[in-house]
Design a protein around this motif. Structure first.
Motif, PDB file in Angstrom:
ATOM      1  N   ASP A  18       0.832  -1.221   0.000  1.00 58.99           N
ATOM      2  CA  ASP A  18       0.000   0.000   0.000  1.00 58.99           C
ATOM      3  C   ASP A  18       0.857   1.258   0.000  1.00 58.99           C
ATOM      4  O   ASP A  18       0.642   2.173  -0.786  1.00 58.99           O
ATOM      5  CB  ASP A  18      -0.909   0.019   1.243  1.00 58.99           C
ATOM      6  CG  ASP A  18      -2.089  -0.918   1.056  1.00 58.99           C
ATOM      7  OD1 ASP A  18      -2.285  -1.385  -0.085  1.00 58.99           O
ATOM      8  OD2 ASP A  18      -2.788  -1.188   2.056  1.00 58.99           O
ATOM      9  N   ILE A  19       1.825   1.281   0.888  1.00 66.39           N
ATOM     10  CA  ILE A  19       2.695   2.469   0.987  1.00 66.39           C
ATOM     11  C   ILE A  19       3.469   2.655  -0.315  1.00 66.39           C
ATOM     12  O   ILE A  19       3.594   3.756  -0.846  1.00 66.39           O
ATOM     13  CB  ILE A  19       3.655   2.344   2.198  1.00 66.39           C
ATOM     14  CG1 ILE A  19       2.863   2.413   3.496  1.00 66.39           C
ATOM     15  CG2 ILE A  19       4.727   3.431   2.169  1.00 66.39           C
ATOM     16  CD1 ILE A  19       3.656   2.104   4.748  1.00 66.39           C
ATOM     17  N   LYS A  23       2.657   1.708  -3.278  1.00 66.98           N
ATOM     18  CA  LYS A  23       1.747   2.181  -4.324  1.00 66.98           C
ATOM     19  C   LYS A  23       1.512   3.680  -4.199  1.00 66.98           C
ATOM     20  O   LYS A  23       1.501   4.415  -5.192  1.00 66.98           O
ATOM     21  CB  LYS A  23       0.406   1.452  -4.181  1.00 66.98           C
ATOM     22  CG  LYS A  23       0.035   0.650  -5.413  1.00 66.98           C
ATOM     23  CD  LYS A  23      -1.328   0.020  -5.226  1.00 66.98           C
ATOM     24  CE  LYS A  23      -1.337  -1.375  -5.778  1.00 66.98           C
ATOM     25  NZ  LYS A  23      -2.453  -2.179  -5.355  1.00 66.98           N
ATOM     26  N   GLN A  24       1.327   4.114  -2.968  1.00 70.53           N
ATOM     27  CA  GLN A  24       1.078   5.548  -2.737  1.00 70.53           C
ATOM     28  C   GLN A  24       2.262   6.388  -3.189  1.00 70.53           C
ATOM     29  O   GLN A  24       2.109   7.436  -3.808  1.00 70.53           O
ATOM     30  CB  GLN A  24       0.815   5.812  -1.253  1.00 70.53           C
ATOM     31  CG  GLN A  24      -0.602   5.462  -0.819  1.00 70.53           C
ATOM     32  CD  GLN A  24      -0.754   5.536   0.693  1.00 70.53           C
ATOM     33  OE1 GLN A  24      -0.046   6.303   1.341  1.00 70.53           O
ATOM     34  NE2 GLN A  24      -1.636   4.747   1.242  1.00 70.53           N
TER      35      GLN A  24
END
Ligand SMILES: [Zn+2]
Length: 488
Positions: free
Chosen positions: A391-392, A394-395
């Protein structure tokens, strides 16, 4: 389960006798090349002067006109373009400021005749030795290499620190010859970028009296004239490492015909640490198949990472706390199955040994309930950590590459490398086990261990063994994980 006998010894002599049957090792070793190294350690100048004789057997299918050796020690030299330590670890590794080392090749002879060698490769890290005549399959040649090694002051695989002197990846080691050429990959900072064939080793090293030493294989010591001469031998191992320290205590145990030595200088819970090594060996013997070497040395040393595996010898960082020390001993012991005995290309498919070593840690806790850590807990926290990372990532990056089939230098960072090879590897092996059931999974793993011992496994040979062992088609399952198609 055989109860381990634990007692403390302070002598440096280790008996050569071993009651276990090493017939498989003896049989395998007969077909291998042999390195014989004589060395003197110059404590004052932090140098090692060495003569290495390689009795080389061409076990390839083609004639060879040259031999190529990795000179990993040159990655520590001043001006190296590819450094073995990532930037975020520099301070932890070079505690006393930057320091440099390297290896100098003084002279090379082939069958007793001096030849003009060359040092090149990507970053002055490959020694090429021309052979006067083509060496045909099955033929032998003797290569003598005289070299001087300068040790950097660094808490790393090779180097001296406040408590010990590490000799990992220190001598000219043959490159693997594959598909018509030598694999000459440099010493990348991600992972353990090493790949080598099994060979036999005999080494003698003279050190100032007072040093104790741990080696790959077995060793004996003779003290004379203020010096200690260690002689160490190992058969059918894919690398050879040793560690010196004036502070070593040695605790030993014997389990299922394997002698385990724990070298330490700062571990009030040394019995616990030795016990973990014993339990790891017992657990993996039962799950994967018997450990093939009669000896394992767990060595506490100055090291910027938590641990490092070499055949029959593992480093455990003296900076590890009680919990991380335990986990590291389990992980590095598992590498004796997945790296030392079953070799693989650690540059190109690191998930194969790292993922399996990490999943072996889960298996260890699952099979040793006294530690109160369950498989479910471990997999759940690993999955959570993995998802958070993705997630991180991707951000920050906009998209994420979750493929595991990249070479170590193709990952954007060490963190990405760790997540894709260790963490995702662990999740993949657990998912595979859930999908085919315990019986088929362990049948496949045991087949993989048995069929690839002392050679090089590949993702394809892993798939082959798991399919044959389990009787289930698994290629698309495993490749979808490796290629990053599985979304977690
Ligand atoms: Zn590892």
């Amino acid at each position: 389960m055989k109860k381990a006998l634990i007692f403390l010894i302070s002598i440096v002599y280790i008996a050569l006798a071993c009651s276990c049957s090493l017939s498989e090792i003896d049989r395998v070793s007969k077909q291998l090349s042999t390195y014989t190294i004589e060395a003197v350690y110059d404590e004052e100048n932090k140098r090692l002067y060495a003569n290495q004789k390689l009795d080389y057997v061409n076990n390839e299918e083609l004639p060879l006109s040259e031999l190529c050796f990795h000179l990993y020690a040159n990655a520590y030299r001043q001006g190296a373009a590819i450094r073995p330590i990532n930037n975020h670890l520099l301070e932890k590794a070079y505690r006393n400021g930057m320091s440099y080392g390297g290896i100098e090749i003084m002279k090379v002879c082939v069958d007793g005749v001096e030849v003009s060698h060359s040092v090149g490769g990507t970053d002055m890290d490959i020694l090429t030795v021309p052979l006067s005549d083509e060496l045909y399959p099955g033929e032998r040649v003797i290569v003598d290499i005289e070299f001087n090694l300068t040790l950097p002051n660094v808490w790393h695989r090779l180097g001296y620190n406040d408590n010990s002197v590490n000799f990992g990846n220190w001598y000219p080691i043959l490159c693997v010859y594959e598909e018509g050429s030598y694999k000459k990959t440099p010493y990348y900072s991600n992972g353990d970028p090493f790949y080598s064939d099994c060979a036999n080793y005999e080494m003698s090293v003279t050190v100032p009296e007072g040093y104790k030493a741990a080696f790959t294989g077995r060793a004996e010591a003779v003290i004379e004239g203020g010096k200690t001469v260690y002689t160490a031998r190992a058969k059918a191992v894919r690398d050879f490492a040793f560690v010196l320290s004036k502070g070593f205590n040695v605790a030993t145990a014997e389990v299922e015909d394997v002698e385990i030595f724990y070298y330490y200088y700062d571990d009030p819970d040394y019995e616990v640490s030795l016990g973990i090594a014993v339990e790891s060996l017992e657990t993996f013997n039962r799950l994967f198949g018997k450990y093939k070497y009669g000896v394992l040395s767990v060595v506490q040393t100055g090291f910027a990472h938590l641990g490092m595996e070499y055949p029959t010898l593992v480093y455990i960082s003296d900076a590890a706390n009680a919990d991380s020390r335990k986990e590291t001993i389990v992980h590095e012991t598992a590498h004796q199955w997945w790296y030392a005995i079953v070799g693989s290309n650690q540059v190109e498919c690191a998930w194969l040994d790292e993922g399996l070593a990490e999943y072996s840690t889960v298996l260890f806790y699952e099979n040793n309930p006294q530690y109160n850590i369950t498989r479910e807990q471990l997999i759940e926290s690993t999955l959570k950590s993995y998802k958070t990372f993705v997630d991180i990532y991707k951000q920050i990056m906009g998209s994420t590459d979750t493929s595991m089939n990249r070479a170590v230098n193709e990952y954007a960072s060490e963190t990405e490398y760790l997540y894709m090879t260790y963490i995702k590897g662990e999740l993949m092996f657990d998912s595979l086990r859930k999908s085919i059931g315990d019986e088929k999974f362990f049948k496949g793993i045991r087949k993989y261990y048995k069929e690839n011992a002392f050679s090089h496994a590949t993702p394809q040979s892993f798939i082959y063994c798991m399919e044959r062992g389990s009787g289930v088609q698994l290629e698309s399952f495993i490749t979808s994980w490796i290629e990053g198609e599985v979304i977690l």
